[in-house]
Design an enzyme around this catalytic site. Structure first.
Site, PDB file in Angstrom:
ATOM      1  N   PHE A  37       0.820  -1.214   0.000  1.00 29.73           N
ATOM      2  CA  PHE A  37       0.000   0.000   0.000  1.00 29.73           C
ATOM      3  C   PHE A  37       0.860   1.274   0.000  1.00 29.73           C
ATOM      4  O   PHE A  37       0.877   2.051  -0.968  1.00 29.73           O
ATOM      5  CB  PHE A  37      -0.930  -0.087   1.214  1.00 29.73           C
ATOM      6  CG  PHE A  37      -1.581   1.173   1.659  1.00 29.73           C
ATOM      7  CD1 PHE A  37      -2.134   2.069   0.736  1.00 29.73           C
ATOM      8  CD2 PHE A  37      -1.688   1.471   3.016  1.00 29.73           C
ATOM      9  CE1 PHE A  37      -2.757   3.233   1.158  1.00 29.73           C
ATOM     10  CE2 PHE A  37      -2.319   2.628   3.446  1.00 29.73           C
ATOM     11  CZ  PHE A  37      -2.845   3.516   2.519  1.00 29.73           C
ATOM     12  N   ILE A  38       1.607   1.489   1.054  1.00 29.79           N
ATOM     13  CA  ILE A  38       2.339   2.755   1.172  1.00 29.79           C
ATOM     14  C   ILE A  38       3.519   2.777   0.192  1.00 29.79           C
ATOM     15  O   ILE A  38       3.762   3.785  -0.487  1.00 29.79           O
ATOM     16  CB  ILE A  38       2.804   2.985   2.634  1.00 29.79           C
ATOM     17  CG1 ILE A  38       1.572   3.016   3.566  1.00 29.79           C
ATOM     18  CG2 ILE A  38       3.609   4.277   2.758  1.00 29.79           C
ATOM     19  CD1 ILE A  38       1.888   3.024   5.050  1.00 29.79           C
ATOM     20  N   GLN A 102       9.903  -0.047   3.529  1.00 27.52           N
ATOM     21  CA  GLN A 102       8.500  -0.188   3.938  1.00 27.52           C
ATOM     22  C   GLN A 102       8.132  -1.635   4.226  1.00 27.52           C
ATOM     23  O   GLN A 102       7.110  -1.901   4.859  1.00 27.52           O
ATOM     24  CB  GLN A 102       7.569   0.336   2.827  1.00 27.52           C
ATOM     25  CG  GLN A 102       7.844   1.755   2.398  1.00 27.52           C
ATOM     26  CD  GLN A 102       7.679   2.746   3.529  1.00 27.52           C
ATOM     27  OE1 GLN A 102       6.684   2.729   4.242  1.00 27.52           O
ATOM     28  NE2 GLN A 102       8.662   3.613   3.711  1.00 27.52           N
ATOM     29  N   SER A 147       2.894   3.886  15.137  1.00 28.75           N
ATOM     30  CA  SER A 147       2.354   4.466  16.373  1.00 28.75           C
ATOM     31  C   SER A 147       2.188   3.401  17.448  1.00 28.75           C
ATOM     32  O   SER A 147       2.002   3.734  18.618  1.00 28.75           O
ATOM     33  CB  SER A 147       1.004   5.134  16.097  1.00 28.75           C
ATOM     34  OG  SER A 147       0.093   4.181  15.606  1.00 28.75           O
ATOM     35  N   TYR A 170       4.063  -7.131  17.292  1.00 29.05           N
ATOM     36  CA  TYR A 170       4.293  -6.159  16.212  1.00 29.05           C
ATOM     37  C   TYR A 170       4.931  -4.887  16.766  1.00 29.05           C
ATOM     38  O   TYR A 170       5.908  -4.368  16.214  1.00 29.05           O
ATOM     39  CB  TYR A 170       2.959  -5.838  15.521  1.00 29.05           C
ATOM     40  CG  TYR A 170       3.041  -4.741  14.486  1.00 29.05           C
ATOM     41  CD1 TYR A 170       3.663  -4.952  13.259  1.00 29.05           C
ATOM     42  CD2 TYR A 170       2.481  -3.479  14.728  1.00 29.05           C
ATOM     43  CE1 TYR A 170       3.737  -3.940  12.302  1.00 29.05           C
ATOM     44  CE2 TYR A 170       2.545  -2.466  13.784  1.00 29.05           C
ATOM     45  CZ  TYR A 170       3.176  -2.698  12.574  1.00 29.05           C
ATOM     46  OH  TYR A 170       3.246  -1.694  11.634  1.00 29.05           O
ATOM     47  N   LYS A 174       8.640  -3.003  15.904  1.00 28.16           N
ATOM     48  CA  LYS A 174       8.854  -1.625  15.438  1.00 28.16           C
ATOM     49  C   LYS A 174       9.721  -0.851  16.429  1.00 28.16           C
ATOM     50  O   LYS A 174      10.558  -0.033  16.038  1.00 28.16           O
ATOM     51  CB  LYS A 174       7.506  -0.930  15.213  1.00 28.16           C
ATOM     52  CG  LYS A 174       6.716  -1.512  14.043  1.00 28.16           C
ATOM     53  CD  LYS A 174       7.416  -1.262  12.702  1.00 28.16           C
ATOM     54  CE  LYS A 174       6.686  -1.856  11.530  1.00 28.16           C
ATOM     55  NZ  LYS A 174       7.322  -1.592  10.238  1.00 28.16           N
ATOM     56  N   ASN A 199      -2.318   5.002  11.597  1.00 32.98           N
ATOM     57  CA  ASN A 199      -3.474   4.557  10.782  1.00 32.98           C
ATOM     58  C   ASN A 199      -3.557   5.198   9.400  1.00 32.98           C
ATOM     59  O   ASN A 199      -4.386   6.067   9.156  1.00 32.98           O
ATOM     60  CB  ASN A 199      -4.783   4.807  11.540  1.00 32.98           C
ATOM     61  CG  ASN A 199      -4.888   3.885  12.727  1.00 32.98           C
ATOM     62  OD1 ASN A 199      -4.266   4.149  13.760  1.00 32.98           O
ATOM     63  ND2 ASN A 199      -5.610   2.794  12.579  1.00 32.98           N
TER      64      ASN A 199
HETATM   65  P1  NAD Z   1       1.557  -3.685   3.088  1.00 35.15           P
HETATM   66  O1  NAD Z   1       1.347  -5.049   3.667  1.00 35.15           O
HETATM   67  O2  NAD Z   1       0.613  -3.209   2.037  1.00 35.15           O
HETATM   68  O3  NAD Z   1       3.045  -3.552   2.528  1.00 35.15           O
HETATM   69  C1  NAD Z   1       4.131  -4.276   3.073  1.00 35.15           C
HETATM   70  C2  NAD Z   1       4.896  -4.887   1.919  1.00 35.15           C
HETATM   71  O4  NAD Z   1       6.015  -5.618   2.436  1.00 35.15           O
HETATM   72  C3  NAD Z   1       4.056  -5.878   1.095  1.00 35.15           C
HETATM   73  O5  NAD Z   1       4.117  -5.560  -0.278  1.00 35.15           O
HETATM   74  C4  NAD Z   1       4.697  -7.225   1.390  1.00 35.15           C
HETATM   75  O6  NAD Z   1       4.578  -8.159   0.326  1.00 35.15           O
HETATM   76  C5  NAD Z   1       6.136  -6.832   1.687  1.00 35.15           C
HETATM   77  N1  NAD Z   1       6.825  -7.831   2.492  1.00 35.15           N
HETATM   78  C6  NAD Z   1       6.348  -8.466   3.599  1.00 35.15           C
HETATM   79  N2  NAD Z   1       7.256  -9.359   4.027  1.00 35.15           N
HETATM   80  C7  NAD Z   1       8.329  -9.265   3.195  1.00 35.15           C
HETATM   81  C8  NAD Z   1       9.565  -9.940   3.121  1.00 35.15           C
HETATM   82  N3  NAD Z   1       9.892 -10.918   3.988  1.00 35.15           N
HETATM   83  N4  NAD Z   1      10.407  -9.611   2.132  1.00 35.15           N
HETATM   84  C9  NAD Z   1      10.087  -8.647   1.218  1.00 35.15           C
HETATM   85  N5  NAD Z   1       8.924  -7.993   1.227  1.00 35.15           N
HETATM   86  C10 NAD Z   1       8.050  -8.298   2.219  1.00 35.15           C
HETATM   87  O7  NAD Z   1       1.590  -2.673   4.317  1.00 35.15           O
HETATM   88  P2  NAD Z   1       1.581  -1.079   4.366  1.00 35.15           P
HETATM   89  O8  NAD Z   1       0.325  -0.687   5.018  1.00 35.15           O
HETATM   90  O9  NAD Z   1       1.944  -0.520   3.059  1.00 35.15           O
HETATM   91  O10 NAD Z   1       2.751  -0.826   5.395  1.00 35.15           O
HETATM   92  C11 NAD Z   1       4.049  -0.399   5.007  1.00 35.15           C
HETATM   93  C12 NAD Z   1       4.885  -0.254   6.251  1.00 35.15           C
HETATM   94  O11 NAD Z   1       4.279   0.703   7.129  1.00 35.15           O
HETATM   95  C13 NAD Z   1       5.037  -1.514   7.073  1.00 35.15           C
HETATM   96  O12 NAD Z   1       6.345  -1.531   7.593  1.00 35.15           O
HETATM   97  C14 NAD Z   1       4.035  -1.354   8.184  1.00 35.15           C
HETATM   98  O13 NAD Z   1       4.373  -2.080   9.331  1.00 35.15           O
HETATM   99  C15 NAD Z   1       4.116   0.144   8.421  1.00 35.15           C
HETATM  100  N6  NAD Z   1       2.914   0.748   9.032  1.00 35.15           N
HETATM  101  C16 NAD Z   1       1.741   0.816   8.320  1.00 35.15           C
HETATM  102  C17 NAD Z   1       0.634   1.425   8.904  1.00 35.15           C
HETATM  103  C18 NAD Z   1      -0.659   1.564   8.160  1.00 35.15           C
HETATM  104  O14 NAD Z   1      -1.582   2.170   8.715  1.00 35.15           O
HETATM  105  N7  NAD Z   1      -0.804   1.045   6.951  1.00 35.15           N
HETATM  106  C19 NAD Z   1       0.716   1.948  10.221  1.00 35.15           C
HETATM  107  C20 NAD Z   1       1.914   1.848  10.891  1.00 35.15           C
HETATM  108  C21 NAD Z   1       3.025   1.271  10.289  1.00 35.15           C
END
Ligand code: NAD
Length: 341
Positions: A37-38, A102, A147, A170, A174, A199
């Site tokens: 996503f991000i 990410q 967060s 989790y 982090k 979020n």
């Molecule tokens: P997401 O699941 O859409 O993206 C994470 C990506 O990492 C995925 O494409 C996944 O395939 C890849 N991935 C997972 N394990 C892997 C591995 N072993 N090797 C290579 N790639 C791997 O999640 P997101 O929402 O885009 O989150 C991105 C980052 O932001 C993450 O680190 C997440 O913990 C952090 N985060 C997200 C939120 C949120 O609200 N979405 C909030 C806090 C933190």
């Protein structure tokens, strides 16, 4: 908290305005987790502004469809690879000038069910990636924190220097990332910036599966004329952050030339909170549905209230979130309307 007003603006071209603080044209960035996503939103910004992007992802939770629009772009490269494999991390870093990390296994409940995988990917994988960047001579490393590191710290708004006990595996991963980031900065003179997202929501968020985030689930269920579930009484609050704001923080982190901005962790949010009930109601009204939610037990590991103080990112990075919750929500709903066609 304030009452929601609707802003029905829609735009598909979110990343046309420059956000970078130093030139990125022809500069090479590694975006790990770029199929997610991000990461895919960050990739979109970087390519739109002339940078070269290599995405490394193992597609565990990401979706290659998020990258399809860039497939033919001459500056885009996809590498299927796993953070847990040091050789993959090494190959991914070759020739890169900065890392935007990410990739992780997200979701609090997933980590409660399977703490070993969360730890292997989010901690072991993080150290592999930091080490690969260091060995390649890459200094700038921006990464996704969360967060969730605030844990049981009761005060609002959340300020970076005050954190409590983690409430999930989790959150431990982090928090551990932040500790390692400090150590790598000190031992190897790297410039590392952690972003504690609150979020995040918006286009390309995964609406499927057991661990999908609440907003795409609500939108999906309402579009399908089904009642979504709300965990607990729905009065828990969140600082919902439109993805454009998270992209901005990453771009600032990758391009800042302010030495004081490096080796810090920042809250990345809008700085306003809404209840889950308010969010549900806003989506319901936008879609003009009469459907009511079904309330069920609160979820383990969840915090009750969340609101960020974003003054540190404002001061040191020049972060100025451009999309409020009300502005991001219609863009998000319109995106999912197309996806669910
Ligand atoms: P997401 O699941 O859409 O993206 C994470 C990506 O990492 C995925 O494409 C996944 O395939 C890849 N991935 C997972 N394990 C892997 C591995 N072993 N090797 C290579 N790639 C791997 O999640 P997101 O929402 O885009 O989150 C991105 C980052 O932001 C993450 O680190 C997440 O913990 C952090 N985060 C997200 C939120 C949120 O609200 N979405 C909030 C806090 C933190």
């Amino acid at each position: 908290m304030r009452v929601l007003k609707h802003d029905h603006t829609t735009s598909n071209f979110m990343y046309s305005q420059p956000l970078h603080l130093s030139p990125i044209e022809n500069k090479s960035f590694l975006v790990t987790g770029g199929a997610g996503f991000i990461g895919s939103n960050i990739t979109e910004y970087l390519l739109a502004h002339g940078a070269k992007v290599r995405v490394m992802d193992n597609l565990a939770t990401g979706n290659y469809d998020n990258l399809k629009p860039f497939e033919a772009h001459p500056h885009f490269q996809f590498m299927e690879g796993d953070l847990r494999n040091p050789d993959d991390c090494k190959k991914a870093c070759e020739g890169m000038q900065a890392v935007c990390h990410q990739a992780a296994i997200g979701s609090v409940p997933r980590s409660i069910k399977d703490p070993i995988t969360s730890n292997d990917v989010n901690v072991g994988g993080f150290v592999n990636m930091l080490t690969a960047a260091k060995d390649e001579g890459i200094r700038r490393f921006v990464y996704a924190s969360s967060s969730s590191v605030y844990g049981d710290e009761p005060n609002l708004p959340k300020k970076e220097e005050r954190i409590g006990n983690p409430l999930s595996p989790y959150a431990v991963t982090k928090y551990t990332n932040e500790v390692y980031a400090g150590v790598f900065a000190r031992c190897y003179q790297m410039e590392i910036i952690g972003l504690r997202y609150f979020n995040v929501f918006g286009p390309k968020q995964d609406p499927y599966g057991e661990y999908a985030a609440v907003m795409p689930l609500f939108i999906r269920d309402l579009l399908n004329n089904q009642s979504p579930y709300i965990n607990g009484d729905g009065e828990q609050t969140r600082d919902f952050t439109f993805v454009h704001n998270a992209v901005q923080a990453n771009i600032l982190g990758l391009t800042t030339e302010n030495p004081d901005a490096c080796n810090q962790a920042y809250n990345v949010a809008f700085g306003e909170r809404f209840t889950i009930n308010q969010m549900f109601e806003a989506i319901r009204q936008y879609l003009q549905k009469e459907i009511q939610p079904i309330y069920r037990e609160p979820r383990a590991g969840d915090i009750r209230d969340s609101l960020a103080d974003i003054s540190k990112a404002r001061q040191l990075l020049g972060y100025q979130p451009q999309y409020s919750f009300e502005q991001g929500l219609p863009l998000t709903i319109e995106y999912f309307k197309k996806i669910f066609g």
